[in-house]
Design a protein around this motif. Structure first.
Motif: not given
Length: 836
Positions: A346-361
C-alpha cells in the motif's frame, strides 16, 4: 494535550512521518508528463505506458496525465494506444524526468462494425466484482498473520530558490542537498521527519483478536520513544477498498467498487491482458458529480475470481476536504492460492496545503506512507503467548536502536543514495537553534505550556481573566518537564483577584508506575474558585475565553477546598479502572447561598468525603500517548463509563452518607454517505439525602461558545435531580446537503444538526424547592427539578473559513418567564475547530 514529546507534537500537527539510512543503494526512477494527440493537441486518456519487458507501468488519466515511479526500471519506456503509432523513449535511471509525449494517429483498415444498443460492458464487469466482494475481502478470513514493514515520511514542499536564499534559512543550507521532486505533483520537497517500523500482525475473527508486535522501529530527529513507535505502528491498516466507504481524514469516501458505485461513478473498460499468469481487465473510473467524496483512477481485476490485482485512486480536485490538496492511494494485492488474494503493498501520498491558493510558490507538506506485507499465513493458530498480550500494540524491549545491518535485511527494498543520507540530515536539523525555537512555538500553542529546562510555564490562556467575584484575576503556574523526569510530574499554581483580595493556589503530582499498560498514582490539592454544574468540556476556571465569551454575569462561582488522590490501572487495552478518594469543602456566596430548611440559618460550608470507582471500557481505540497523558481518538465500538461513588460520613468532618451510580455510553456511527452521527446517552441515580451541591446539577452553558457536552441554552443552577436520563445526538452531514446547492458548493460549508433531551426527578427528601422541604438545604432562587423533560435543538454550519462552526439554537420548552433565570429561547453559539 500534555507532556507530549516534541516529535510527537509535530507528528500530531500534520499526522504523518518517516526514517532511513543505509549503505546499500538502489536507484529510484521518476517519470511524469502528459500525452496528447499530435494533430489536435487534445489530451489522450487510457494510454498505456510501461517499461519495456516488464509489467511496471501505468495509464494516462482522463486529462492525459501520468506519473510513474519505480526502483527497478529498464532503460526503455514504451507508449501504446489503439489507433496511434507506438513510441519508445530512452530513460535515465535514478533521476526525475518530465516527459510530455505526442502520439500520431495511424490509419487502420477495418471491416464494417455494427453497433447495437446494449449495456456498458464496464457495468457488467462491475456487477461481477461486487458479487464476489464478500469472498475477496480479506476481512472475511477467519484468521491471518503476516509481517509488515511501514515507512512514513513528512516533507516540506515547494522548495524554491527564493526560499533557500531567505535570511532565516542560512542555518539550514546543508539540507538542500537532499531536495527531491515529487512524481505525483512535480513539486520539489525536502524530507524533515522519518520513521519506519517492522511488525508481526495477528488477526482472528472470532473471538475477535488483533495484535501487533513491533519488532523494530526507528525515528529520525527525536529521542527513542516507545509510545510514538506504538502510535505509528497502529497506522498500517486503514484502507480497505472492499469496504463500501473508505475512512480518510474522518470522511467516508465512496469506494470505486462500492455496492452502490454506479450511483457515484462512471466506469470505462479500457484494456485486457495477462498479468502474472492471470487474464485481467483494466477499468478506469471518475465521479459523476463534483464535490462528492469520490476518487478518480483505475484498477486491474483478475478474471474468474474477479479479485482486484492493483488499484490506484486519487481524490478529485473539488472534493470538500480541508488542508489536503492532493491524495493518491495505490493498493497492490498478491495471489495466495486459487481463490484468495491478499494485500502486498500500500502506498499513500498526501499533499497538505495550509491555504487554498493554487500557487507554485505556496509551501506545504507531503505525507507519504508505504506499507509492505509478506509471509502471509492464513488460518494458522495464533500462539498462546501472543493471545495473552495485554495490549493490541506491543513494542518489544529491543525494538528501538537496531543496527543499520538489521534494517538492510528487514526492508523489502534497497535505498537510493539520496535516501541513505536523509536520516543523518534530519537528525542534524534538530541541532539548529532556529529549528528548536520553531518546535517550541508549536508545542506551546498545542499544549498551552512554554518549556524551559526542567519546567513548563503556563497555561498561557490562564495568565489573566476576570469575573464578578474576583474582579481581575492573575495566575502564574506550571509543571515539571520531561527533562526533569519521565516518571513523576509536579504541578502548582498561584492566583489572585483584585476584587476579593484572596490568594488561591493548587499543587499536586502524578507518578507513572507503568506506561504500557498504563498504571498511575497521583494527588492534588486545590484552594480556588469553582463552577458547580459545568460540563467536562467547558472552559476551566481562569480561562480568558470564559471571561470574553460570557453571556450572563459570571457570578455563580464558589470557593472550593479540594483534595484528590487516585490510583489508575489499565488491565488491558480498552479496559481501565480508577480508584479515587476526594474531599471537598465548598463555601457559599451571596449568589449561591447555603441556607438550612428553616430558612433563617446560614450554613458555613459543605464538607464531603467520597470514594469513587471508575470503570472505562471500549475496544480497538486509537490512542496517542505522551510521557504522562494521552489523547483518545475513539474507535469502532462505544465507550462505556461507569462511575460508582460512595459518600463516607464522619470522615474529615463529612456528615453526608450517600451512594451514586453514573453510566454513560458515547459513540460515533459512520452513516455514509449521510455523514456521521455521535450519540451520548447518560443515566444517574443517587441514593441518600444530600445538600443540593452534591446532587446532579445539570450542565448548563453561560457563554456564547458551543459546548458539545452541555445544554447550551440552559443556565447554571437551573435544574437538579437525584435520578435522570439524558440523550444527546449530533449529526455531521459532511457536505452531503450543501454540496448540492450552488452557492454553498463553492464555500464548502457543511451542515450539522443537534438535539438534546433531559428528564429527571427529585425525591422529596432532596427537593429544596418545596415549601415544606425535607431537604438538607433550600435551593437558591431559580433552581428546580426537571420532571417535565427539557429539550433543545440546533442547526449549524461548520467549516466556515475552515476553522469555525456557528449554530442557531432553540430552547424548545421550559419557556415560562422566570424572574430568577434570564434564559434565551433562541441563541447563536460558535466554536473553533480544525477538521479535515
Amino acid at each position: 494535550m500534555r507532556k507530549l514529546s516534541k516529535g510527537l507534537v509535530l507528528l500530531l500537527f500534520i499526522l504523518m512521518g518517516v526514517g532511513i539510512s543505509q549503505p546499500v543503494f538502489a536507484q529510484v526512477t521518476k517519470l511524469r508528463g502528459k500525452v496528447i494527440d499530435a494533430d489536435t493537441q487534445e489530451p489522450l486518456p487510457f494510454v498505456n505506458i510501461a517499461f519495456k519487458g516488464t509489467t511496471i507501468g501505468t495509464t494516462t488519466d482522463f486529462d492525459g496525465n501520468y506519473f510513474l515511479e519505480t526502483r527497478t526500471p529498464t532503460d526503455s519506456l514504451h507508449i501504446s494506444f489503439v489507433g496511434y503509432k507506438g513510441r519508445a523513449f530512452k530513460v535515465l535511471k535514478g533521476t526525475f524526468q518530465t516527459l510530455d509525449i505526442e502520439l500520431h494517429s495511424e490509419a487502420v483498415s477495418l471491416q464494417e462494425i455494427r453497433i447495437l444498443p446494449g449495456e456498458n460492458p464496464a457495468h457488467i464487469l462491475l456487477r461481477k466484482i461486487i458479487a464476489r466482494k464478500k469472498k475477496n475481502n480479506p476481512s472475511r478470513l477467519e484468521s491471518y498473520q503476516y509481517e509488515t514493514y511501514t515507512k512514513m515520511e513528512m516533507d516540506l514542499n515547494n522548495i524554491g530558490e527564493d526560499f533557500k536564499n531567505k535570511k532565516i534559512m542560512r542555518q539550514f543550507q546543508f539540507v538542500f542537498d537532499y531536495v527531491d521532486t515529487s512524481v505525483v505533483t512535480g513539486k520539489s520537497y525536502l524530507p524533515v521527519f522519518i520513521t519506519e517500523s517492522l511488525s508481526d500482525y495477528y488477526y482472528r475473527k472470532s473471538p475477535k483478536l488483533e495484535r501487533e508486535v513491533i519488532k523494530a522501529s526507528q525515528m529520525s530527529g527525536i529521542e527513542d520513544n516507545a509510545s510514538l513507535a506504538q502510535f505509528t505502528g497502529q497506522l498500517h491498516q486503514n484502507i480497505n477498498i472492499y469496504d463500501n466507504f473508505i475512512d480518510l481524514f474522518n470522511k467516508g469516501f465512496v469506494s470505486p467498487i462500492a455496492d452502490g458505485g454506479l450511483s457515484y461513478y462512471k466506469y470505462y473498460l479500457t484494456d485486457s491482458a495477462y498479468r502474472d499468469g492471470n487474464w485481467s481487465y483494466h477499468m478506469s473510473f471518475k465521479p459523476k458529480r463534483k464535490l462528492d467524496p469520490c476518487f478518480v483512477g483505475d484498477f486491474w481485476v483478475a478474471d474468474t475470481t474477479f479479485a482486484i490485482d492493483i488499484m490506484k485512486m486519487r481524490i478529485t480536485k473539488d472534493v470538500n476536504l480541508n488542508w489536503v490538496k492532493d491524495l493518491v492511494s495505490t493498493n497492490e494485492y498478491q495471489k495466495l492460492n486459487d481463490s484468495t488474494w491478499f494485500l502486498k503493498k500500500q502506498n499513500l501520498f498526501v499533499d497538505f496545503m495550509l491555504t487554498d491558493r493554487d500557487s507554485t510558490s505556496q509551501m506545504g507538506f507531503f505525507g507519504r506512507k508505504t506499507i509492505s506485507y509478506r509471509d502471509v499465513k492464513l488460518n494458522v493458530p495464533i500462539r498462546k503467548e501472543i493471545v495473552k498480550l495485554e495490549n493490541n500494540v506491543i513494542v518489544n524491549d529491543d525494538a528501538l536502536g537496531k543496527e543499520a545491518t538489521y534494517w538492510d535485511n528487514a526492508r523489502p527494498f534497497k535505498l537510493s543514495k539520496r535516501e541513505s543520507g536523509i536520516y543523518a540530515m534530519v537528525d542534524s536539523i534538530q541541532n539548529v537553534p532556529l529549528y528548536r525555537n520553531i518546535i517550541d512555538i508549536i508545542q506551546t500553542f498545542v499544549t498551552g505550556y512554554y518549556t524551559k529546562g526542567n519546567f513548563e510555564y503556563g497555561p498561557y490562556y490562564k495568565l489573566y481573566s476576570f469575573n464578578e467575584i474576583e474582579g481581575n484575576r492573575f495566575m502564574f503556574g506550571g509543571r515539571t518537564s520531561n527533562d526533569f523526569s519521565t516518571k513523576v510530574m509536579y504541578n502548582a499554581h498561584l492566583a489572585y483577584g483584585d476584587k476579593d483580595n484572596r490568594l488561591k493556589y493548587g499543587l499536586g503530582f502524578l507518578y507513572m508506575i507503568n506506561k504500557l499498560p498504563r498504571e498511575t498514582f497521583g494527588m492534588q490539592w486545590k484552594h480556588d474558585i469553582h463552577q458547580l454544574g459545568k460540563s467536562p468540556n467547558a472552559f476551566t476556571e481562569g480561562n480568558i475565553l470564559a471571561s470574553l465569551l460570557k453571556r450572563n454575569p459570571n457570578n455563580k462561582l464558589t470557593m472550593l477546598n479540594q483534595f484528590e488522590a487516585h490510583y489508575e490501572k489499565e488491565w488491558f487495552q480498552g479496559f481501565m479502572n480508577t480508584l479515587k478518594f476526594r474531599y471537598r469543602d465548598i463555601s457559599p456566596t451571596p449568589i449561591v447561598p447555603f441556607v438550612s430548611p428553616n430558612g433563617d440559618l446560614p450554613i458555613a460550608g459543605i464538607k464531603a468525603s467520597e470514594i469513587e470507582l471508575r470503570t472505562r471500557w471500549t475496544r480497538n481505540e486509537k490512542v496517542v500517548m505522551g510521557e504522562f497523558e494521552r489523547v483518545h481518538f475513539g474507535g469502532p465500538v462505544p465507550i462505556v463509563n461507569l462511575y460508582l461513588t460512595m459518600g463516607v460520613k464522619n470522615l474529615l468532618g463529612s456528615n453526608h452518607e450517600y451512594f451514586k451510580a453514573d453510566l454513560s455510553v458515547d459513540h460515533t456511527l459512520e452513516l455514509q454517505p449521510l455523514g456521521k452521527l455521535r450519540y451520548l446517552a447518560t443515566a444517574s441515580k443517587l441514593f441518600g439525602k444530600v445538600p443540593y451541591p452534591l446532587l446532579s446539577l445539570h450542565e448548563g452553558n453561560e457563554t456564547y461558545a458551543f459546548d458539545p457536552y452541555a445544554f447550551n441554552m440552559m443556565n447554571y443552577f437551573e435544574f437538579a435531580s437525584d435520578q435522570y436520563v439524558s440523550l444527546s445526538l449530533e449529526h455531521h452531514f459532511h457536505g452531503f446537503i450543501l454540496n448540492r446547492i450552488p452557492l454553498f458548493k463553492k464555500l464548502k460549508w457543511r451542515s450539522v444538526v443537534t438535539a438534546k433531551g433531559l428528564w429527571g426527578t427529585l425525591s422529596d427528601k432532596n427537593n429544596g424547592a418545596l415549601t415544606n422541604s425535607e431537604a438538607k438545604m433550600i435551593f437558591p432562587a431559580g433552581l428546580s427539578d426537571v420532571k417535565d423533560p427539557y429539550f433543545e435543538a440546533s442547526v449549524g454550519i461548520e467549516n466556515i473559513f475552515k476553522f469555525f462552526r456557528v449554530d442557531a439554537m432553540w430552547r424548545l420548552n421550559h419557556l415560562e418567564p422566570n424572574p430568577n433565570q434570564d434564559f434565551e429561547e433562541f441563541g447563536i453559539r460558535a466554536m473553533f475547530q480544525m477538521t479535515f
